[in-house]
Design a protein around this motif. Structure first.
Motif, PDB file in Angstrom:
ATOM      1  N   GLY A   1    -104.941  38.765-151.040  1.00  0.00           N
ATOM      2  CA  GLY A   1    -104.806  39.721-152.132  1.00  0.00           C
ATOM      3  C   GLY A   1    -105.658  39.373-153.319  1.00  0.00           C
ATOM      4  N   GLU A   2    -106.699  38.590-153.094  1.00  0.00           N
ATOM      5  CA  GLU A   2    -107.570  38.132-154.177  1.00  0.00           C
ATOM      6  C   GLU A   2    -108.904  38.887-154.120  1.00  0.00           C
ATOM      7  OE1 GLU A   2    -107.895  33.968-153.542  1.00  0.00           O
ATOM      8  OE2 GLU A   2    -105.800  33.549-154.027  1.00  0.00           O
ATOM      9  N   VAL A   3    -108.849  40.165-154.398  1.00  0.00           N
ATOM     10  CA  VAL A   3    -110.046  40.996-154.344  1.00  0.00           C
ATOM     11  C   VAL A   3    -110.862  40.804-155.608  1.00  0.00           C
ATOM     12  CG1 VAL A   3    -110.926  43.346-154.081  1.00  0.00           C
ATOM     13  CG2 VAL A   3    -108.775  42.679-152.966  1.00  0.00           C
ATOM     14  N   PRO A   4    -112.140  40.446-155.499  1.00  0.00           N
ATOM     15  CA  PRO A   4    -112.972  40.288-156.702  1.00  0.00           C
ATOM     16  C   PRO A   4    -112.985  41.567-157.537  1.00  0.00           C
ATOM     17  CG  PRO A   4    -114.092  39.420-154.767  1.00  0.00           C
ATOM     18  CD  PRO A   4    -112.870  40.124-154.261  1.00  0.00           C
ATOM     19  N   ASP A   5    -113.106  41.414-158.837  1.00  0.00           N
ATOM     20  CA  ASP A   5    -113.049  42.571-159.738  1.00  0.00           C
ATOM     21  C   ASP A   5    -114.060  43.642-159.365  1.00  0.00           C
ATOM     22  OD1 ASP A   5    -111.011  41.358-161.124  1.00  0.00           O
ATOM     23  OD2 ASP A   5    -112.306  40.579-162.728  1.00  0.00           O
ATOM     24  N   ASP A   6    -115.259  43.239-158.937  1.00  0.00           N
ATOM     25  CA  ASP A   6    -116.292  44.228-158.661  1.00  0.00           C
ATOM     26  C   ASP A   6    -116.046  44.993-157.362  1.00  0.00           C
ATOM     27  OD1 ASP A   6    -116.762  41.903-157.181  1.00  0.00           O
ATOM     28  OD2 ASP A   6    -118.899  42.323-157.011  1.00  0.00           O
ATOM     29  N   LEU A   7    -115.050  44.561-156.572  1.00  0.00           N
ATOM     30  CA  LEU A   7    -114.742  45.249-155.316  1.00  0.00           C
ATOM     31  C   LEU A   7    -113.474  46.094-155.390  1.00  0.00           C
ATOM     32  CD1 LEU A   7    -115.546  42.556-152.586  1.00  0.00           C
ATOM     33  CD2 LEU A   7    -117.011  44.379-153.469  1.00  0.00           C
ATOM     34  N   ARG A   8    -112.740  45.979-156.481  1.00  0.00           N
ATOM     35  CA  ARG A   8    -111.469  46.707-156.568  1.00  0.00           C
ATOM     36  C   ARG A   8    -111.671  48.223-156.528  1.00  0.00           C
ATOM     37  NH1 ARG A   8    -107.216  43.461-157.669  1.00  0.00           N
ATOM     38  NH2 ARG A   8    -107.707  41.343-158.383  1.00  0.00           N
ATOM     39  N   GLU A   9    -112.621  48.716-157.282  1.00  0.00           N
ATOM     40  CA  GLU A   9    -112.846  50.173-157.301  1.00  0.00           C
ATOM     41  C   GLU A   9    -113.347  50.689-155.967  1.00  0.00           C
ATOM     42  OE1 GLU A   9    -115.225  53.672-157.194  1.00  0.00           O
ATOM     43  OE2 GLU A   9    -116.178  51.695-157.404  1.00  0.00           O
ATOM     44  N   PRO A  10    -114.385  50.076-155.364  1.00  0.00           N
ATOM     45  CA  PRO A  10    -114.815  50.583-154.067  1.00  0.00           C
ATOM     46  C   PRO A  10    -113.757  50.439-152.984  1.00  0.00           C
ATOM     47  CG  PRO A  10    -116.065  48.622-154.684  1.00  0.00           C
ATOM     48  CD  PRO A  10    -115.311  49.058-155.887  1.00  0.00           C
ATOM     49  N   LEU A  11    -112.945  49.369-153.008  1.00  0.00           N
ATOM     50  CA  LEU A  11    -111.901  49.216-152.005  1.00  0.00           C
ATOM     51  C   LEU A  11    -110.879  50.341-152.116  1.00  0.00           C
ATOM     52  CD1 LEU A  11    -110.401  47.657-149.796  1.00  0.00           C
ATOM     53  CD2 LEU A  11    -109.299  46.309-151.602  1.00  0.00           C
ATOM     54  N   ALA A  12    -110.424  50.626-153.325  1.00  0.00           N
ATOM     55  CA  ALA A  12    -109.442  51.697-153.512  1.00  0.00           C
ATOM     56  C   ALA A  12    -110.002  53.041-153.076  1.00  0.00           C
ATOM     57  CB  ALA A  12    -109.003  51.749-154.978  1.00  0.00           C
ATOM     58  N   ALA A  13    -111.265  53.297-153.430  1.00  0.00           N
ATOM     59  CA  ALA A  13    -111.886  54.569-153.061  1.00  0.00           C
ATOM     60  C   ALA A  13    -112.088  54.672-151.549  1.00  0.00           C
ATOM     61  CB  ALA A  13    -113.221  54.723-153.786  1.00  0.00           C
ATOM     62  N   TYR A  14    -112.492  53.562-150.933  1.00  0.00           N
ATOM     63  CA  TYR A  14    -112.719  53.535-149.484  1.00  0.00           C
ATOM     64  C   TYR A  14    -111.424  53.822-148.726  1.00  0.00           C
ATOM     65  CZ  TYR A  14    -114.008  51.581-144.897  1.00  0.00           C
ATOM     66  OH  TYR A  14    -114.232  51.389-143.554  1.00  0.00           O
ATOM     67  N   VAL A  15    -110.364  53.148-149.096  1.00  0.00           N
ATOM     68  CA  VAL A  15    -109.086  53.345-148.417  1.00  0.00           C
ATOM     69  C   VAL A  15    -108.573  54.765-148.629  1.00  0.00           C
ATOM     70  CG1 VAL A  15    -106.663  52.606-148.372  1.00  0.00           C
ATOM     71  CG2 VAL A  15    -108.490  50.906-148.457  1.00  0.00           C
ATOM     72  N   ARG A  16    -108.867  55.310-149.798  1.00  0.00           N
ATOM     73  CA  ARG A  16    -108.404  56.675-150.076  1.00  0.00           C
ATOM     74  C   ARG A  16    -109.022  57.673-149.105  1.00  0.00           C
ATOM     75  NH1 ARG A  16    -104.498  59.819-150.677  1.00  0.00           N
ATOM     76  NH2 ARG A  16    -104.870  61.695-151.904  1.00  0.00           N
ATOM     77  N   TYR A  17    -110.242  57.472-148.660  1.00  0.00           N
ATOM     78  CA  TYR A  17    -110.827  58.366-147.647  1.00  0.00           C
ATOM     79  C   TYR A  17    -109.953  58.399-146.392  1.00  0.00           C
ATOM     80  CZ  TYR A  17    -115.346  59.041-150.011  1.00  0.00           C
ATOM     81  OH  TYR A  17    -116.346  59.408-150.892  1.00  0.00           O
ATOM     82  N   TYR A  18    -109.496  57.240-145.972  1.00  0.00           N
ATOM     83  CA  TYR A  18    -108.653  57.168-144.771  1.00  0.00           C
ATOM     84  C   TYR A  18    -107.293  57.815-145.012  1.00  0.00           C
ATOM     85  CZ  TYR A  18    -111.986  54.288-142.272  1.00  0.00           C
ATOM     86  OH  TYR A  18    -113.113  53.848-141.605  1.00  0.00           O
ATOM     87  N   GLU A  19    -106.723  57.580-146.175  1.00  0.00           N
ATOM     88  CA  GLU A  19    -105.440  58.208-146.485  1.00  0.00           C
ATOM     89  C   GLU A  19    -105.549  59.728-146.422  1.00  0.00           C
ATOM     90  OE1 GLU A  19    -103.155  56.579-149.884  1.00  0.00           O
ATOM     91  OE2 GLU A  19    -104.844  55.191-150.091  1.00  0.00           O
ATOM     92  N   ARG A  20    -106.593  60.274-147.022  1.00  0.00           N
ATOM     93  CA  ARG A  20    -106.763  61.727-147.029  1.00  0.00           C
ATOM     94  C   ARG A  20    -106.989  62.259-145.616  1.00  0.00           C
ATOM     95  NH1 ARG A  20    -111.207  62.704-151.676  1.00  0.00           N
ATOM     96  NH2 ARG A  20    -110.892  64.911-151.092  1.00  0.00           N
ATOM     97  N   LEU A  21    -107.766  61.534-144.823  1.00  0.00           N
ATOM     98  CA  LEU A  21    -108.001  61.956-143.454  1.00  0.00           C
ATOM     99  C   LEU A  21    -106.710  61.917-142.633  1.00  0.00           C
ATOM    100  CD1 LEU A  21    -110.530  62.605-141.475  1.00  0.00           C
ATOM    101  CD2 LEU A  21    -109.982  60.343-140.571  1.00  0.00           C
ATOM    102  N   TYR A  22    -105.992  60.801-142.722  1.00  0.00           N
ATOM    103  CA  TYR A  22    -104.743  60.682-141.962  1.00  0.00           C
ATOM    104  C   TYR A  22    -103.749  61.772-142.357  1.00  0.00           C
ATOM    105  CZ  TYR A  22    -106.176  55.876-140.644  1.00  0.00           C
ATOM    106  OH  TYR A  22    -106.835  54.766-140.147  1.00  0.00           O
ATOM    107  N   ASP A  23    -103.607  62.032-143.654  1.00  0.00           N
ATOM    108  CA  ASP A  23    -102.672  63.063-144.098  1.00  0.00           C
ATOM    109  C   ASP A  23    -103.069  64.427-143.555  1.00  0.00           C
ATOM    110  OD1 ASP A  23    -101.003  61.356-145.487  1.00  0.00           O
ATOM    111  OD2 ASP A  23    -101.988  61.661-147.427  1.00  0.00           O
ATOM    112  N   ALA A  24    -104.373  64.705-143.550  1.00  0.00           N
ATOM    113  CA  ALA A  24    -104.836  65.992-143.042  1.00  0.00           C
ATOM    114  C   ALA A  24    -104.608  66.108-141.535  1.00  0.00           C
ATOM    115  CB  ALA A  24    -106.316  66.179-143.372  1.00  0.00           C
ATOM    116  N   VAL A  25    -104.885  65.051-140.792  1.00  0.00           N
ATOM    117  CA  VAL A  25    -104.649  65.071-139.347  1.00  0.00           C
ATOM    118  C   VAL A  25    -103.177  65.300-139.054  1.00  0.00           C
ATOM    119  CG1 VAL A  25    -104.611  63.673-137.258  1.00  0.00           C
ATOM    120  CG2 VAL A  25    -106.631  63.661-138.711  1.00  0.00           C
TER     121      VAL A  25
END
Length: 317
Positions: A103-127
């Motif tokens: 759970g030690e995500v570097p500060d510069d990766l927090r935004e892209p990680l959250a955005a990346y995972v959100r793509y999957y959440e939106r896809l899964y919810d739509a499916v």
């Protein structure tokens, strides 16, 4: 998009050529499931290159994926593949697994990680909404993606379960040596054939992948390890066990498509994966132990030596 609970996803994790496509296809025959194929490749191969869906129709023309894209992203024509790459490329990397596991995500990766995972959440919810399925099956296999999705599971935005599929490293190495054409490839596809790896590379990745999924289980994600060889010895019992682990009760009638030595498969909407995803009708269930006779002795000894600790741990030697 209104949802009453997090999407329940069974993520099939493994090193490639471990039998995951067959297991995914069989799980996808159970009532209440939606088999998605390797979602990790949907974005480039489906949206970007327009490769075929498991139903045989090019991804951009598939009615199922068309509805999913419309619901999740306002249509695939509106999907910004470059922006997706921007957030994926820095975070979905094997080298980040140790940090993600702590759970030690570097500060510069927090935004892209959250955005990346959100793509999957939106896809899964739509499916889930389009299919009406209670259980989504994602056979992406990559441990790095599973660790990324763990962040959504920790926040209860995703109900994530992992089926860790394991196959003898020597059988995996033999499979990676084969030349297999990708029938869904188009002129825009980057790969016309499935990748081929050396035995040493397979051994390295086999150790890393299986070790990573063992670690994932110790970090709070429900993980069930399934040996491919045991699955083929008892397909009905093993399939029932995986489904119930994923929260999907199975009755006897639900397994009518499956016998001890064969299964009957229907068409599906898998977005990417092994060419076997296009197969319908009767499929024989039998072990592939060709490595015992066809693998050169020197390669066999090398793979055995390099993977020996985990081979012993999982009862292969």
């Amino acid at each position: 998009m209104a949802v009453d609970a997090p999407a329940r996803v069974l993520f099939i994790g493994a090193l490639g050529r471990s039998g995951t496509t067959l297991i995914e296809r069989l799980l996808g025959e159970l009532p209440g499931t939606a088999s998605l194929g390797e979602v990790v490749h949907l974005w480039e191969r489906g949206v970007g290159a327009g490769e075929k869906c498991g139903c045989g129709v090019p991804f951009p023309e598939c009615p199922f994926w068309g509805k999913v894209g419309e619901l999740a992203f306002g249509g695939w024509d509106s999907f910004d593949l470059e922006e997706f790459r921007r957030v994926k490329d820095p975070v979905d990397r094997t080298r980040h697994i140790p940090a993600l596991s702590r759970g030690e995500v570097p500060d510069d990766l927090r935004e892209p990680l959250a955005a990346y995972v959100r793509y999957y959440e939106r896809l899964y919810d739509a499916v889930r909404e389009v299919s009406g399925a209670r259980l989504l099956i994602d056979s992406s296999k990559h441990a790095s993606l599973a660790f990324c999705l763990r962040s959504a599971a920790a926040d209860r935005r995703l109900d994530l379960r992992v089926a860790h599929v394991l196959r003898d490293s020597r059988g995996v190495a033999q499979s990676w040596s084969k030349e297999i054409r990708r029938p869904e490839a188009t002129e825009a596809s980057a790969e016309q054939y499935m990748a081929r790896w050396s035995p040493h590379k397979v051994a390295m990745h086999w150790n890393a992948a299986n070790g990573a999924f063992a670690l994932l289980g110790r970090r709070g994600v429900p993980v069930r390890t399934v040996r491919y060889e045991e699955f083929l010895a008892d397909p009905r019992g093993t399939l029932r066990g995986i489904a119930e682990f994923a929260g999907l009760p199975v009755t006897g009638g639900d397994l009518a498509f499956l016998e001890d030595d064969h299964a009957t498969l229907s068409a599906n909407h898998t977005a990417s994966g092994n060419p076997m995803r296009f197969t319908t009708g009767r499929v024989e269930l039998r072990r592939d132990d060709a490595w015992r006779e066809k693998m050169p002795p020197a390669r066999r000894r090398a793979v055995t030596a390099l993977t020996l600790p985990l081979l012993r741990h999982y009862g292969y030697v």
